[in-house]
Design a protein around this motif. Structure first.
Motif, PDB file in Angstrom:
ATOM      1  N   THR A  87      -7.460  17.629 -33.027  1.00 55.44           N
ATOM      2  CA  THR A  87      -6.710  17.162 -31.984  1.00 55.44           C
ATOM      3  C   THR A  87      -6.900  17.419 -30.683  1.00 55.44           C
ATOM      4  N   GLY A 105       2.945  17.686 -37.598  1.00 54.17           N
ATOM      5  CA  GLY A 105       2.789  18.897 -38.466  1.00 54.17           C
ATOM      6  C   GLY A 105       3.481  18.890 -39.809  1.00 54.17           C
ATOM      7  N   GLU A 120      13.016  27.277 -36.265  1.00 50.50           N
ATOM      8  CA  GLU A 120      11.542  26.918 -35.442  1.00 50.50           C
ATOM      9  C   GLU A 120      11.260  28.155 -34.641  1.00 50.50           C
ATOM     10  N   LYS A 134      -2.540  22.740 -39.392  1.00 46.85           N
ATOM     11  CA  LYS A 134      -1.601  22.442 -38.551  1.00 46.85           C
ATOM     12  C   LYS A 134      -0.944  23.316 -37.951  1.00 46.85           C
ATOM     13  N   ALA A 135      -0.799  24.631 -37.951  1.00 42.02           N
ATOM     14  CA  ALA A 135      -0.133  25.621 -37.363  1.00 42.02           C
ATOM     15  C   ALA A 135      -1.238  25.832 -35.833  1.00 42.02           C
ATOM     16  N   CYS A 137      -3.005  23.639 -34.428  1.00 42.26           N
ATOM     17  CA  CYS A 137      -2.541  22.572 -33.559  1.00 42.26           C
ATOM     18  C   CYS A 137      -1.316  22.872 -32.859  1.00 42.26           C
ATOM     19  N   GLU A 138      -0.351  23.025 -33.545  1.00 44.33           N
ATOM     20  CA  GLU A 138       0.985  23.078 -32.919  1.00 44.33           C
ATOM     21  C   GLU A 138       0.978  24.217 -31.940  1.00 44.33           C
ATOM     22  N   THR A 142       1.483  23.391 -27.972  1.00 41.77           N
ATOM     23  CA  THR A 142       2.759  23.932 -27.132  1.00 41.77           C
ATOM     24  C   THR A 142       2.313  24.525 -26.079  1.00 41.77           C
ATOM     25  N   THR A 153       4.973  16.764 -28.195  1.00 44.33           N
ATOM     26  CA  THR A 153       5.979  17.287 -28.939  1.00 44.33           C
ATOM     27  C   THR A 153       5.451  17.374 -30.435  1.00 44.33           C
ATOM     28  N   CYS A 154       5.727  18.428 -30.924  1.00 46.26           N
ATOM     29  CA  CYS A 154       5.492  18.553 -32.403  1.00 46.26           C
ATOM     30  C   CYS A 154       6.622  18.699 -33.640  1.00 46.26           C
ATOM     31  N   ARG A 156       7.843  18.664 -37.832  1.00 46.69           N
ATOM     32  CA  ARG A 156       7.179  19.246 -39.155  1.00 46.69           C
ATOM     33  C   ARG A 156       8.032  18.680 -40.185  1.00 46.69           C
ATOM     34  N   VAL A 224       8.609  22.387 -30.754  1.00 47.51           N
ATOM     35  CA  VAL A 224       8.339  22.221 -32.162  1.00 47.51           C
ATOM     36  C   VAL A 224       9.646  22.049 -33.079  1.00 47.51           C
TER      37      VAL A 224
END
Length: 326
Positions: A87, A105, A120, A134-135, A137-138, A142, A153-154, A156, A224
């Motif tokens: 990412t 995500g 969220e 994934k977490a 990256c988010e 953010t 913007t993320c 899931r 997210v």
């Protein structure tokens, strides 16, 4: 009209997203390895630009991010980034050159939950490498949005369903034989009392959500979103609905969780992962009449699931932002 680059646009969500964007007049570039065909035929595939890139190989050579930037995107939708290094590599190449970056995500950023429904605002607690990637990256995206202004913007998705691939079934894996068993009226074994959940979302609804986020850029940047169908379903409710769709009376037995898993063989870890992470992920919808949004359709001797999500919204209470698909 925007120039939109979709990294991994030939997959499940892209098969709906690409045609929808073309129909709205956007210029679309699909970046993929070039080995897979879309799951759904559509005239739009003949009107877009297809770019063949092997992400892993290009990242190893340090070129992937620059090659994405060279495509001159206004917007990038990244469907296939699975760890922070990947990412960061593409984001650093896009700084100051892109108006919106949307990162796919997964609800697998959650592990065992302590309250239902999850929202969220609940902290991620992943239990495997995929969810941790994934977490991470988010969290980084953010922070970048809030600290440096990078327009990220993320979102899931839950267990994606749609045309052309096997859905997650009532025992939490993708084995199509489970639907054949149900269609015959044979007995299906569920864990505990069958109250574990799975939370589907149709690929078309994810695509519509992405378009909504693009069209509501200011409300979505730095946020997210859990992107799932209106309701999670219990394994028991899902199974009973499937039996009745096939014209059969439900025949369900129960075993303790670990004993049940031991009988699943090669599908055990898939089932464990799906049911652990599916505890009704909230998307802040307005109240609607309850109802099972899952229809089971026989297709080519097997079956598929269409888990509908007619609308979803992440709300910000107290007069703050909301994002809605109608």
């Amino acid at each position: 009209m925007s120039r939109i680059v979709i990294i991994g646009g030939s997959g499940h969500v892209g098969s709906y997203l690409v045609p929808a964007l073309v129909e709205r007049g956007h210029q679309v570039v699909n970046v993929s390895r070039g080995t897979a065909k879309p799951y759904r035929p559509h005239y739009a595939w003949g009107e877009i630009e297809n770019v063949a890139l092997d992400r892993a190989a290009e990242e190893k050579a340090g070129r992937f991010g620059a090659k994405i930037a060279d495509l001159r995107p206004d917007i990038v939708v990244d469907m296939i980034s699975f760890d922070l290094s990947s990412t960061r590599h593409v984001v650093e190449a896009l700084r100051g050159k892109v108006g919106h970056y949307l990162f796919c995500g997964s609800i697998w950023v959650y592990g065992r939950l302590f309250a239902i429904p999850s929202t969220e605002t609940d902290p991620p607690n992943p239990i495997d490498a995929y969810g941790r990637g994934k977490a991470e990256c988010e969290a980084w995206l953010t922070r970048e949005a809030h600290v440096t202004g990078f327009p990220a913007t993320c979102f899931r998705p839950g267990h994606i369903v749609g045309e052309g691939w096997n859905p997650i079934n009532p025992i939490g894996n993708a084995d199509p034989e489970v639907f054949s068993l149900i269609a015959r009226g044979d007995e299906l074994v569920l864990p505990n009392l069958g109250l574990e959940m799975v939370h589907h979302v149709h690929a078309d609804d994810v695509a519509r959500w992405i378009m909504c986020a693009i069209e509501n850029r200011s409300a979505s940047i730095g946020e997210v979103f859990n992107t799932v169908s209106e309701q999670a379903v219990t394994l028991r409710g899902y199974a009973e609905t499937a039996y009745r769709w096939f014209g059969k009376e439900p025949r369900i037995a129960y075993k303790p969780f670990e004993e049940w898993l031991a009988d699943l063989g090669e599908y055990a870890e898939s089932s464990r992962g799906h049911v652990i992470r599916s505890s009704c992920h909230s998307i802040g919808k307005e109240p609607k009449p309850p109802g099972l949004q899952t229809a089971v359709h026989e297709l080519g001797g097997s079956a598929r699931i269409c888990a509908g999500a007619d609308s979803f919204r992440k709300s910000r209470r107290g007069g703050r932002r909301s994002l809605k698909i109608a």
